[in-house]
Design an enzyme around this catalytic site. Structure first.
Site, PDB file in Angstrom:
ATOM      1  CB  SER A 183      39.412  50.156  39.297  1.00  0.00           C
ATOM      2  OG  SER A 183      39.525  48.867  38.746  1.00  0.00           O
TER       3      SER A 183
ATOM      4  CG  ASP B 234      46.591  48.026  34.939  1.00  0.00           C
ATOM      5  OD1 ASP B 234      45.806  47.261  34.322  1.00  0.00           O
ATOM      6  OD2 ASP B 234      46.209  49.041  35.551  1.00  0.00           O
TER       7      ASP B 234
ATOM      8  CG  HIS C 216      42.833  49.753  35.484  1.00  0.00           C
ATOM      9  ND1 HIS C 216      43.511  48.852  36.265  1.00  0.00           N
ATOM     10  CD2 HIS C 216      41.603  49.871  36.016  1.00  0.00           C
ATOM     11  CE1 HIS C 216      42.723  48.450  37.254  1.00  0.00           C
ATOM     12  NE2 HIS C 216      41.557  49.035  37.112  1.00  0.00           N
TER      13      HIS C 216
END
Ligand SMILES: *[C@@H]1O[C@H](CO)[C@@H](O)[C@H](O)[C@H]1NC(C)=O
Ligand SMILES: *[C@@H]1O[C@H](CO)[C@@H](O)[C@H](O)[C@H]1NC(C)=O
Ligand SMILES: *[C@@H]1O[C@H](CO)[C@@H](O)[C@H](O)[C@H]1NC(C)=O
Ligand SMILES: *[C@@H]1O[C@H](CO)[C@@H](O)[C@H](O)[C@H]1NC(C)=O
Length: 423
Positions: free
Chosen positions: A157, A397, A400
């Site tokens: 990702s 998160d 990312h």
């Protein structure tokens, strides 16, 4: 006892190898929550081949070469022009090339502005190499360089994150049309830029090598380090340039195979295999991948490991709540971030030695990324997390990158590398 001491005093001891894994078990808990999980339909019934790890031990511990991890691996900067890794983040009023509403391809979880992230400062930092000039990203130059070509992002990702940044940057000059999509969560997609007859695609392959992702029945990944993953390898004939970006999936529990023999495992609770950690096998995966690409006339960029910035629990309010980059000397690449990045640099350098006309470069962003604790979605991975007041716990998160955000700089540097390839 300080966390650092075993790293310094016993560079080859087992303790040094195992301690980090204990720490990363905590990080893993956080990271597990951030990745989407694989379909269970492709699992084979069982794997039957096992052996004593000793039989294949030499594959992981070459006796004659010094441990790569004792030296910070340097690329040959002279031939590459600029050492862009030596630099700092400087405040810059101009800000990003695109905004979150103008670009239609940002994954929700990284669309921080649209999820109500209130601070904006993180958008106004520019990476400034100390000894040379990094030109701003120019979408037309980028598209010119890959005119009539197919650029593929392959990895996890974080690869997708970099791809989506690139699509947004390019979309300011030319509209991408989605021409192919497959797999749950759009794991495989392809866009066409009619203006320059360019294709840009993304392939989900979080190990690069062949692997079976863990499932409820088999709670660990199975990695076949001697073969590349066919989901991307089958298309090599139509790919002109590749960006490889992986890393965090290697933290998960796994059993490693090489030529159908068990090399060992990682976090192998209750299984009678040797714990081999994940640094050496991570390097091995790149070795296998680069060997497969070396005679293919495909240009390759390896985006190095992207550090996470969890502080404390992954669901604490302060997990990654910083709003400014670190100062130039405030953080050093160390521990897992350092080892993972070094494995990649080692393999890139080895492959470059083996094939002179192979256009291969490391996009060495680990240090740049480390300096940006402010660039993650944090709680804004979900929309308006504080709309009903401030909860005690909130998922974060810290892996990312917000788009726009620091990861746009990875593509700026990539363009610079490609420009020099074409000189
Ligand atoms: C985003 O960019 C578009 C196109 O450049 C512009 O029209 C719009 O006003 C921008 N929105 C914000 C919130 O800046
Ligand atoms: C782009 O993809 C389409 C559909 O797969 C294909 O027909 C075309 O040849 C590709 N073009 C390039 C430049 O790779
Ligand atoms: C584990 O493997 C070793 C070496 O193959 C063997 O001697 C031992 O009996 C095994 N232990 C168990 C519990 O299976
Ligand atoms: C892969 O590893 C082997 C053995 O260590 C080494 O000789 C070779 O140069 C590496 N190849 C590539 C492409 O990295």
């Amino acid at each position: 006892m300080g966390i650092q001491s075993p790293f310094k005093d016993h560079p080859h001891s087992l303790r040094r190898k195992l301690l980090p894994y204990a720490l990363y078990a905590l990080l893993l808990i956080a990271i597990v929550h951030l990745y989407f999980f694989p379909s269970l339909t492709s699992l084979p019934s069982s794997t039957t081949t096992t052996t004593t790890p000793a039989a294949v031990d030499h594959l992981l511990t070459p006796k004659s070469t010094p441990s790569p991890s004792t030296v910070f691996v340097e690329e040959e900067r002279k031939t590459n022009g600029c050492d862009y890794t030596d630099g700092k983040w400087v405040y810059d009023q101009i800000g990003p090339l695109y905004n979150s509403t103008a670009c239609g391809t940002i994954k929700d979880g990284q669309n921080c502005a649209s999820h109500g992230r209130p601070d904006m400062d993180y958008l106004y930092w520019r990476w400034k190499p100390n000894k040379c000039h990094l030109p701003r990203f120019d979408p037309n130059t980028f598209l010119q360089l890959i005119r009539d070509k197919h650029l593929a992002f392959v990895g996890d990702s974080i690869a997708r994150n970099q791809l989506e940044s690139l699509l947004c940057l390019l979309a300011t000059a030319s509209t991408p049309n989605l021409i192919f999509t497959s797999g749950e969560d759009n794991k495989f997609r392809k866009w066409h830029f009619a203006s320059h007859n360019v294709n840009v695609s993304v392939y989900w392959s979080p190990f690069l090598v062949k692997g079976i992702e863990k499932s409820e029945e088999t709670p660990y990944n199975r990695l076949y380090l001697d073969s590349v993953n066919d989901v991307w390898a089958k298309d090599l004939g139509e790919i002109d340039m590749m960006v490889l970006s992986i890393g965090h999936w290697y933290l998960h529990p796994a059993v490693f195979y090489y030529n159908d023999l068990v090399l060992g495992c990682h976090f192998c609770d209750g299984k009678n295999f040797t714990e081999v950690g994940f640094y050496d096998v991570f390097g091995k995966a790149f070795n296998t991948t680069l060997k497969a690409l070396i005679d293919r006339r495909i240009d390759v960029i390896v985006t190095t490991f992207s550090p996470a910035h969890f502080e404390g629990d992954w669901d604490s309010l302060e997990a990654c709540s910083k709003t400014k980059p670190f100062e130039e000397n405030e953080r050093k690449l160390e521990g897992m971030d350092y080892e993972m990045r070094n494995q990649e640099m080692e393999q890139v350098m080895a492959a470059k030695k083996n094939a002179k006309d192979f256009r291969l470069e490391a996009l060495d962003v680990s240090r740049l990324a480390l300096m940006r604790p402010d660039g993650h979605p944090g709680p804004y991975m979900y929309p308006f997390p504080f709309a009903n007041g401030i909860p005690e716990r909130v998922p974060n998160d810290c892996v990312h990158w917000c788009l726009p955000g620091p990861i746009d700089t990875w593509n700026e540097i990539m363009l610079d590398i490609m420009t020099r390839w074409n000189l």
